[in-house]
Design a protein around this motif. Structure first.
Motif, PDB file in Angstrom:
ATOM      1  N   GLY A 201       0.672  -1.013  -0.106  1.00 21.43           N
ATOM      2  CA  GLY A 201       0.003   0.026  -0.126  1.00 21.43           C
ATOM      3  C   GLY A 201       1.010   1.265   0.088  1.00 21.43           C
ATOM      4  N   ASN A 202       2.175   1.153   0.148  1.00 21.18           N
ATOM      5  CA  ASN A 202       2.932   2.340  -0.014  1.00 21.18           C
ATOM      6  C   ASN A 202       3.376   2.648  -1.236  1.00 21.18           C
ATOM      7  OD1 ASN A 202       3.479   2.716   3.170  1.00 21.18           O
ATOM      8  ND2 ASN A 202       4.728   0.552   2.924  1.00 21.18           N
ATOM      9  N   TYR A 203       3.717   3.901  -1.470  1.00 23.74           N
ATOM     10  CA  TYR A 203       4.243   4.164  -2.825  1.00 23.74           C
ATOM     11  C   TYR A 203       5.470   3.522  -3.152  1.00 23.74           C
ATOM     12  CZ  TYR A 203       0.823   8.232  -2.833  1.00 23.74           C
ATOM     13  OH  TYR A 203      -0.225   8.878  -3.005  1.00 23.74           O
ATOM     14  N   THR A 259       4.502  15.138  -6.084  1.00 24.89           N
ATOM     15  CA  THR A 259       4.430  15.870  -5.066  1.00 24.89           C
ATOM     16  C   THR A 259       5.795  16.876  -4.878  1.00 24.89           C
ATOM     17  OG1 THR A 259       3.982  16.425  -2.446  1.00 24.89           O
ATOM     18  CG2 THR A 259       5.667  14.582  -2.919  1.00 24.89           C
ATOM     19  N   PRO A 260       5.629  17.917  -4.372  1.00 19.89           N
ATOM     20  CA  PRO A 260       6.853  18.948  -4.123  1.00 19.89           C
ATOM     21  C   PRO A 260       8.085  18.140  -3.524  1.00 19.89           C
ATOM     22  CG  PRO A 260       4.799  20.207  -3.612  1.00 19.89           C
ATOM     23  CD  PRO A 260       4.454  18.815  -3.739  1.00 19.89           C
ATOM     24  N   TRP A 261       9.311  18.575  -3.827  1.00 20.59           N
ATOM     25  CA  TRP A 261      10.340  17.999  -3.283  1.00 20.59           C
ATOM     26  C   TRP A 261      10.667  17.725  -1.893  1.00 20.59           C
ATOM     27  CZ3 TRP A 261      15.927  20.291  -4.098  1.00 20.59           C
ATOM     28  CH2 TRP A 261      17.103  19.465  -3.973  1.00 20.59           C
ATOM     29  N   ALA A 262      10.164  18.792  -1.142  1.00 19.72           N
ATOM     30  CA  ALA A 262      10.573  18.614   0.423  1.00 19.72           C
ATOM     31  C   ALA A 262       9.569  17.463   0.955  1.00 19.72           C
ATOM     32  CB  ALA A 262      10.193  20.005   0.884  1.00 19.72           C
ATOM     33  N   GLN A 263       8.214  17.521   0.459  1.00 15.22           N
ATOM     34  CA  GLN A 263       7.351  16.473   0.988  1.00 15.22           C
ATOM     35  C   GLN A 263       7.704  15.167   0.289  1.00 15.22           C
ATOM     36  OE1 GLN A 263       4.596  16.895   3.002  1.00 15.22           O
ATOM     37  NE2 GLN A 263       4.693  14.615   3.073  1.00 15.22           N
ATOM     38  N   GLY A 264       8.210  15.192  -0.929  1.00 13.30           N
ATOM     39  CA  GLY A 264       8.713  13.645  -1.460  1.00 13.30           C
ATOM     40  C   GLY A 264       9.770  13.256  -0.517  1.00 13.30           C
ATOM     41  N   ILE A 265      10.813  13.941  -0.257  1.00 10.05           N
ATOM     42  CA  ILE A 265      11.686  13.409   0.761  1.00 10.05           C
ATOM     43  C   ILE A 265      11.212  12.972   1.939  1.00 10.05           C
ATOM     44  CG2 ILE A 265      14.248  13.765   1.494  1.00 10.05           C
ATOM     45  CD1 ILE A 265      14.263  13.599  -1.291  1.00 10.05           C
ATOM     46  N   ASP A 267       8.430  11.879   2.741  1.00  9.64           N
ATOM     47  CA  ASP A 267       7.712  10.557   2.565  1.00  9.64           C
ATOM     48  C   ASP A 267       8.571   9.507   2.467  1.00  9.64           C
ATOM     49  OD1 ASP A 267       5.325  11.927   2.441  1.00  9.64           O
ATOM     50  OD2 ASP A 267       5.095  11.655   0.494  1.00  9.64           O
ATOM     51  N   PHE A 268       9.807   9.672   1.953  1.00  8.70           N
ATOM     52  CA  PHE A 268      10.950   8.668   1.715  1.00  8.70           C
ATOM     53  C   PHE A 268      11.380   8.203   3.134  1.00  8.70           C
ATOM     54  CE2 PHE A 268      15.318   7.190   1.274  1.00  8.70           C
ATOM     55  CZ  PHE A 268      14.934   5.918   0.806  1.00  8.70           C
ATOM     56  N   VAL A 269      11.837   9.218   3.816  1.00  6.25           N
ATOM     57  CA  VAL A 269      12.655   9.271   5.080  1.00  6.25           C
ATOM     58  C   VAL A 269      11.450   8.811   6.085  1.00  6.25           C
ATOM     59  CG1 VAL A 269      14.418  10.753   4.693  1.00  6.25           C
ATOM     60  CG2 VAL A 269      12.455  11.609   5.975  1.00  6.25           C
ATOM     61  N   ASN A 270      10.530   8.846   5.898  1.00  7.49           N
ATOM     62  CA  ASN A 270       9.378   8.532   6.874  1.00  7.49           C
ATOM     63  C   ASN A 270       8.609   7.119   6.500  1.00  7.49           C
ATOM     64  OD1 ASN A 270       9.464  10.708   8.556  1.00  7.49           O
ATOM     65  ND2 ASN A 270       7.940  11.774   7.123  1.00  7.49           N
ATOM     66  N   LYS A 272       7.169   5.923   3.789  1.00 10.23           N
ATOM     67  CA  LYS A 272       6.108   5.978   2.934  1.00 10.23           C
ATOM     68  C   LYS A 272       6.323   5.483   1.680  1.00 10.23           C
ATOM     69  CE  LYS A 272       3.567   9.044   5.894  1.00 10.23           C
ATOM     70  NZ  LYS A 272       3.065  10.573   6.104  1.00 10.23           N
ATOM     71  N   VAL A 273       7.433   5.613   1.196  1.00  7.91           N
ATOM     72  CA  VAL A 273       8.071   5.492  -0.112  1.00  7.91           C
ATOM     73  C   VAL A 273       9.178   4.627  -0.376  1.00  7.91           C
ATOM     74  CG1 VAL A 273       8.918   6.847  -2.349  1.00  7.91           C
ATOM     75  CG2 VAL A 273       7.208   7.760  -0.933  1.00  7.91           C
ATOM     76  N   ALA A 274       9.392   3.599  -1.097  1.00 13.39           N
ATOM     77  CA  ALA A 274      10.333   2.682  -0.983  1.00 13.39           C
ATOM     78  C   ALA A 274      11.636   3.126  -1.931  1.00 13.39           C
ATOM     79  CB  ALA A 274      10.005   1.455  -1.778  1.00 13.39           C
ATOM     80  N   MET A 275      11.502   3.956  -2.845  1.00 16.59           N
ATOM     81  CA  MET A 275      12.628   4.426  -3.656  1.00 16.59           C
ATOM     82  C   MET A 275      12.498   5.863  -4.034  1.00 16.59           C
ATOM     83  SD  MET A 275      12.892   1.142  -6.364  1.00 16.59           S
ATOM     84  CE  MET A 275      11.117   1.205  -6.540  1.00 16.59           C
ATOM     85  N   ALA A 276      13.454   6.574  -3.699  1.00 20.19           N
ATOM     86  CA  ALA A 276      13.616   7.814  -4.098  1.00 20.19           C
ATOM     87  C   ALA A 276      14.725   8.271  -5.098  1.00 20.19           C
ATOM     88  CB  ALA A 276      13.602   8.768  -2.839  1.00 20.19           C
ATOM     89  N   PHE A 277      14.370   8.967  -6.240  1.00 19.36           N
ATOM     90  CA  PHE A 277      15.448   9.296  -7.334  1.00 19.36           C
ATOM     91  C   PHE A 277      15.600  10.774  -6.990  1.00 19.36           C
ATOM     92  CE2 PHE A 277      16.485  10.466 -11.767  1.00 19.36           C
ATOM     93  CZ  PHE A 277      17.950   9.649 -11.694  1.00 19.36           C
TER      94      PHE A 277
END
Length: 429
Positions: A201-203, A259-265, A267-270, A272-277
């Motif tokens: 269910g995560n991004y 989503t905007p950059w700060a929110q996307g990062i 989400d990754f550190v929290n 909620k997202v498995a991979m961040a480019f």
């Protein structure tokens, strides 16, 4: 005049003369020491938020001010990354109150060179050092090429060097039995992202979305797509469209987060997202913020293609107009390129050192060994290509590409949107 009055007059005259000599001596002494005691104040404009080097900037400026009593540097953060700084610089130049030294992103090299008054590093070194030793001894010709305009003029000195890399929540990937060897291609990343979304269910994926299209250009470049040729936009090709289509499909399926950059990062550190480019400059922030096993790998490529990444980061350029401020800015620049300063910068961000000595130093190699998330960028940096900088109307060209990205990720037709953006940019050139 009697003898007594003559003597009084003589003594009075001698007293006045002595006082005059004494005052003249004091004035001469103050005049000779004034330049040594005068403080030259300069302003440094940068784009480094607290999550991407802001603390390191403050440390460097504080240390410089401690060790250079005759120069006072004030750092000013400009939001909205390099585009925001360029817009603020436009306003400052119009008002006649420009900063003295600025960070200029690679995408705006030509725009800056064509629209602002500045002192080149070559001019500064000749004016204040009487030679070019500092430039020649510290920078490779390849690194300097990133800071040259389309006319071959050295505009500033390379400061931040980065490449995009793929950060992984290894804890999450291990749970769903996804191996890093499956993530060397964008098709493999897409498949893994879909699996993550379906099973947890995560991004599955986030691709950075700041006020530039650096990451999206990397996506197209790694599908054998050129961004420009001879100053003209050429990215709306079959393969350029194919690259963006994969990206849009993942967003439409709610597999990749838009989503905007700060929110996307965040989400990754929290988790909620498995991979961040995103940029290697996020490495320090990610390492300090996550509570799971985080690793990184080199930027992916499309099947049957090669990984091609644009160099990210910035150069430092001198915009001071008065000689005293120009000299102080040059002194500050040289301090920023000392090995210890660059190591502080790398530790605070993840950026790679731009000078030969710092990059090859024992201190940086030790740091790199202790921080393996930087290794993919360090291995790719010598193969990175220049970030696209259109020779005319660069600010408008980048905004057109940003608008196209946002339209595509909001559901517009990929082919039509890219072709319209390409035509708009070329009409401005």
């Amino acid at each position: 005049m009697n003898f007594k009055r003559k003597m009084q007059f003589l003594f009075s005259s001698l007293a006045v003369l002595a006082l005059g000599i004494a005052l003249a001596g004091c004035s001469s002494s103050k005049s000779s020491t004034a330049p040594n005691n005068k403080v030259t104040r300069i302003t440094y404009w940068h784009v480094n938020a607290q999550t991407q080097g802001g603390t390191a900037v403050n440390t460097l400026v504080k240390n410089f001010n401690k060790t250079h009593k005759n120069i006072k540097v004030t750092a000013k953060y400009n939001p909205n990354m390099y585009q925001g700084l360029m817009q603020n610089l436009q306003s400052a130049q119009a008002s006649g109150k420009v900063p003295d030294i600025v960070q200029v992103g690679w995408a705006y090299t030509n725009y800056f060179a064509d629209n602002f008054k500045y002192l080149t590093p070559t001019q500064a070194s000749q004016k204040f050092d009487s030679n070019n030793k500092f430039i020649n001894n510290n920078f490779s010709s390849r690194t300097l090429s990133f800071a040259k305009s389309s006319q071959g003029k050295l505009v500033g000195l390379p400061y931040s060097l980065s490449t995009p890399i793929l950060y992984l929540n290894k804890t999450m990937l291990d749970k769903y039995q996804i191996k890093t060897t499956e993530l060397t291609t964008w098709q493999g990343v897409a498949a893994a992202a879909r699996k993550i979304k379906q099973q947890s269910g995560n991004y599955g994926l986030y691709i950075q979305e700041p006020a530039d299209t650096w990451a999206q250009q990397s996506l197209m470049l790694s599908n054998d797509t050129k961004i420009q040729k001879n100053g003209k936009a050429v990215f709306a090709t079959k393969k350029g469209i194919e690259a963006y289509q994969l990206y849009q499909d993942l967003v439409k399926e709610n597999v990749a987060v838009h989503t905007p950059w700060a929110q996307g990062i965040d989400d990754f550190v929290n988790g909620k997202v498995a991979m961040a480019f995103t940029t290697v400059a996020q490495a320090s922030h990610i390492k300090q913020s996550v509570n799971f096993a985080a690793i990184s790998i080199a930027a992916p490529h499309f099947k049957d293609e090669k990984t091609v990444v644009p160099v990210g980061g910035s150069m430092l350029a001198i915009t001071a107009q008065k000689t005293a401020q120009q000299k102080a800015a040059w002194t500050f620049e040289k301090y920023m390129y000392q090995n210890n300063s660059l190591l502080t910068w790398s530790k605070g961000t993840g950026y790679l050192p731009p000078t030969k000595n710092a990059f090859n130093s024992k201190q940086f190699k030790t740091y790199l060994k202790a921080n393996p998330m930087l290794k993919p960028a360090a291995q790719l940096i010598n193969k990175a290509v220049p970030w696209t900088s259109f020779p005319k109307n660069g600010l408008q060209a980048e905004q057109t590409m940003i608008d196209a990205r946002d339209k595509i990720l909001s559901g517009s037709n990929v082919a039509t949107t890219l072709k319209n953006a390409q035509e708009k940019i070329n009409d401005q050139q």
